[in-house]
Design a protein around this motif. Structure first.
Motif, PDB file in Angstrom:
ATOM      1  N   GLU A   1       4.452   2.908  17.760  1.00 21.72           N
ATOM      2  CA  GLU A   1       5.013   1.798  18.515  1.00 21.72           C
ATOM      3  C   GLU A   1       5.972   0.983  17.652  1.00 21.72           C
ATOM      4  N   PHE A   2       5.675   0.874  16.361  1.00 28.85           N
ATOM      5  CA  PHE A   2       6.494   0.121  15.425  1.00 28.85           C
ATOM      6  C   PHE A   2       6.906   1.040  14.286  1.00 28.85           C
ATOM      7  N   PRO A   3       8.087   0.808  13.699  1.00 31.13           N
ATOM      8  CA  PRO A   3       8.533   1.664  12.584  1.00 31.13           C
ATOM      9  C   PRO A   3       7.588   1.615  11.393  1.00 31.13           C
ATOM     10  N   ALA A   4       7.478   2.743  10.703  1.00 31.00           N
ATOM     11  CA  ALA A   4       6.659   2.823   9.493  1.00 31.00           C
ATOM     12  C   ALA A   4       7.412   2.191   8.330  1.00 31.00           C
ATOM     13  N   LYS A   5       6.666   1.509   7.490  1.00 33.11           N
ATOM     14  CA  LYS A   5       7.260   0.880   6.314  1.00 33.11           C
ATOM     15  C   LYS A   5       6.815   1.587   5.035  1.00 33.11           C
ATOM     16  N   LEU A   6       5.537   1.986   4.975  1.00 31.75           N
ATOM     17  CA  LEU A   6       4.989   2.653   3.792  1.00 31.75           C
ATOM     18  C   LEU A   6       4.145   3.839   4.235  1.00 31.75           C
ATOM     19  N   LEU A   7       4.122   4.882   3.412  1.00 23.63           N
ATOM     20  CA  LEU A   7       3.308   6.072   3.661  1.00 23.63           C
ATOM     21  C   LEU A   7       2.537   6.423   2.402  1.00 23.63           C
ATOM     22  N   ALA A   8       1.350   7.001   2.580  1.00 24.62           N
ATOM     23  CA  ALA A   8       0.577   7.510   1.444  1.00 24.62           C
ATOM     24  C   ALA A   8      -0.194   8.738   1.905  1.00 24.62           C
ATOM     25  N   LEU A   9      -0.201   9.745   1.066  1.00 24.45           N
ATOM     26  CA  LEU A   9      -0.934  10.976   1.333  1.00 24.45           C
ATOM     27  C   LEU A   9      -2.107  11.039   0.370  1.00 24.45           C
ATOM     28  N   SER A  10      -3.278  11.390   0.885  1.00 25.40           N
ATOM     29  CA  SER A  10      -4.463  11.466   0.025  1.00 25.40           C
ATOM     30  C   SER A  10      -4.293  12.566  -1.018  1.00 25.40           C
ATOM     31  N   LYS A  11      -5.066  12.475  -2.063  1.00 25.62           N
ATOM     32  CA  LYS A  11      -4.957  13.434  -3.165  1.00 25.62           C
ATOM     33  C   LYS A  11      -5.255  14.867  -2.723  1.00 25.62           C
ATOM     34  N   ASN A  12      -6.139  15.027  -1.744  1.00 25.25           N
ATOM     35  CA  ASN A  12      -6.432  16.362  -1.206  1.00 25.25           C
ATOM     36  C   ASN A  12      -5.483  16.765  -0.088  1.00 25.25           C
ATOM     37  N   LYS A  13      -4.553  15.869   0.237  1.00 25.12           N
ATOM     38  CA  LYS A  13      -3.536  16.096   1.271  1.00 25.12           C
ATOM     39  C   LYS A  13      -4.142  16.346   2.651  1.00 25.12           C
ATOM     40  N   ASP A  14      -5.341  15.799   2.882  1.00 27.69           N
ATOM     41  CA  ASP A  14      -5.973  15.968   4.190  1.00 27.69           C
ATOM     42  C   ASP A  14      -5.928  14.698   5.030  1.00 27.69           C
ATOM     43  N   LYS A  15      -5.414  13.589   4.443  1.00 27.95           N
ATOM     44  CA  LYS A  15      -5.277  12.333   5.174  1.00 27.95           C
ATOM     45  C   LYS A  15      -3.906  11.722   4.882  1.00 27.95           C
ATOM     46  N   LEU A  16      -3.345  11.106   5.906  1.00 23.96           N
ATOM     47  CA  LEU A  16      -2.073  10.403   5.780  1.00 23.96           C
ATOM     48  C   LEU A  16      -2.288   8.976   6.256  1.00 23.96           C
ATOM     49  N   ALA A  17      -1.868   8.007   5.443  1.00 28.97           N
ATOM     50  CA  ALA A  17      -1.944   6.598   5.827  1.00 28.97           C
ATOM     51  C   ALA A  17      -0.522   6.108   6.079  1.00 28.97           C
ATOM     52  N   VAL A  18      -0.343   5.448   7.206  1.00 31.91           N
ATOM     53  CA  VAL A  18       0.970   4.935   7.596  1.00 31.91           C
ATOM     54  C   VAL A  18       0.829   3.440   7.841  1.00 31.91           C
ATOM     55  N   TYR A  19       1.637   2.643   7.132  1.00 33.82           N
ATOM     56  CA  TYR A  19       1.659   1.196   7.337  1.00 33.82           C
ATOM     57  C   TYR A  19       2.891   0.861   8.163  1.00 33.82           C
ATOM     58  N   THR A  20       2.693   0.177   9.286  1.00 34.48           N
ATOM     59  CA  THR A  20       3.809  -0.166  10.169  1.00 34.48           C
ATOM     60  C   THR A  20       4.230  -1.619   9.971  1.00 34.48           C
ATOM     61  N   ILE A  21       5.426  -1.943  10.423  1.00 38.23           N
ATOM     62  CA  ILE A  21       5.977  -3.284  10.195  1.00 38.23           C
ATOM     63  C   ILE A  21       5.229  -4.385  10.935  1.00 38.23           C
ATOM     64  N   ASN A  22       4.361  -4.039  11.868  1.00 39.92           N
ATOM     65  CA  ASN A  22       3.574  -5.064  12.562  1.00 39.92           C
ATOM     66  C   ASN A  22       2.223  -5.318  11.895  1.00 39.92           C
ATOM     67  N   GLY A  23       1.994  -4.765  10.703  1.00 42.52           N
ATOM     68  CA  GLY A  23       0.779  -5.051   9.942  1.00 42.52           C
ATOM     69  C   GLY A  23      -0.394  -4.141  10.238  1.00 42.52           C
ATOM     70  N   GLU A  24      -0.133  -2.955  10.794  1.00 44.60           N
ATOM     71  CA  GLU A  24      -1.208  -1.997  11.066  1.00 44.60           C
ATOM     72  C   GLU A  24      -1.227  -0.889  10.022  1.00 44.60           C
ATOM     73  N   LEU A  25      -2.423  -0.469   9.680  1.00 46.04           N
ATOM     74  CA  LEU A  25      -2.609   0.701   8.837  1.00 46.04           C
ATOM     75  C   LEU A  25      -3.209   1.784   9.730  1.00 46.04           C
ATOM     76  N   ARG A  26      -2.479   2.868   9.896  1.00 43.95           N
ATOM     77  CA  ARG A  26      -2.921   3.977  10.740  1.00 43.95           C
ATOM     78  C   ARG A  26      -3.297   5.145   9.835  1.00 43.95           C
ATOM     79  N   ILE A  27      -4.480   5.692  10.059  1.00 43.74           N
ATOM     80  CA  ILE A  27      -4.978   6.806   9.264  1.00 43.74           C
ATOM     81  C   ILE A  27      -4.971   8.059  10.130  1.00 43.74           C
ATOM     82  N   TYR A  28      -4.404   9.126   9.589  1.00 46.26           N
ATOM     83  CA  TYR A  28      -4.322  10.400  10.294  1.00 46.26           C
ATOM     84  C   TYR A  28      -5.001  11.482   9.472  1.00 46.26           C
ATOM     85  N   SER A  29      -5.648  12.400  10.145  1.00 44.68           N
ATOM     86  CA  SER A  29      -6.147  13.615   9.522  1.00 44.68           C
ATOM     87  C   SER A  29      -5.002  14.617   9.591  1.00 44.68           C
TER      88      SER A  29
END
Length: 97
Positions: A6-34
């Motif tokens: 819904e909002f543009p991503a500002k920061l991204l991080a991939l877990s060390k095992n590359k099985d999770k992706l964290a996306v921080y959006t400009i509205n202050g949400e942290l979204r976690i993806y498998s």
């Protein structure tokens, strides 16, 4: 890889095992993806405004808020802990580029 946000991503991080992706959006949400076997949203947490974050382990994300205070987000419990009183920023600077 394509993610519908819904909002543009500002920061991204991939877990060390590359099985999770964290996306921080400009509205202050942290979204976690498998990421395995396909990209699936696992959690959405309103955490406010942050400057940086990265995976500390497969179940923890460490970051700094807009004021430079440290926080720890536990993916298992989906809770945010304030580390500002527990660890001096100088001890953690090595985690952030």
């Amino acid at each position: 890889m394509e993610i519908d946000l819904e909002f543009p991503a500002k920061l991204l991080a991939l877990s060390k095992n590359k099985d999770k992706l964290a996306v921080y959006t400009i509205n202050g949400e942290l979204r976690i993806y498998s990421t395995q076997p396909s990209l699936t949203e696992k959690a959405v947490k309103k955490i406010g405004y942050i400057k940086s974050f990265e995976f500390l382990s497969d179940t923890e994300i460490i970051g700094t808020d807009i004021n430079g205070a440290l926080f720890l987000f536990d993916l298992k419990t989906e809770t945010i802990g304030d580390l500002a009183t527990k660890l001096p920023v100088g001890q953690i600077k090595g985690f952030f580029k």
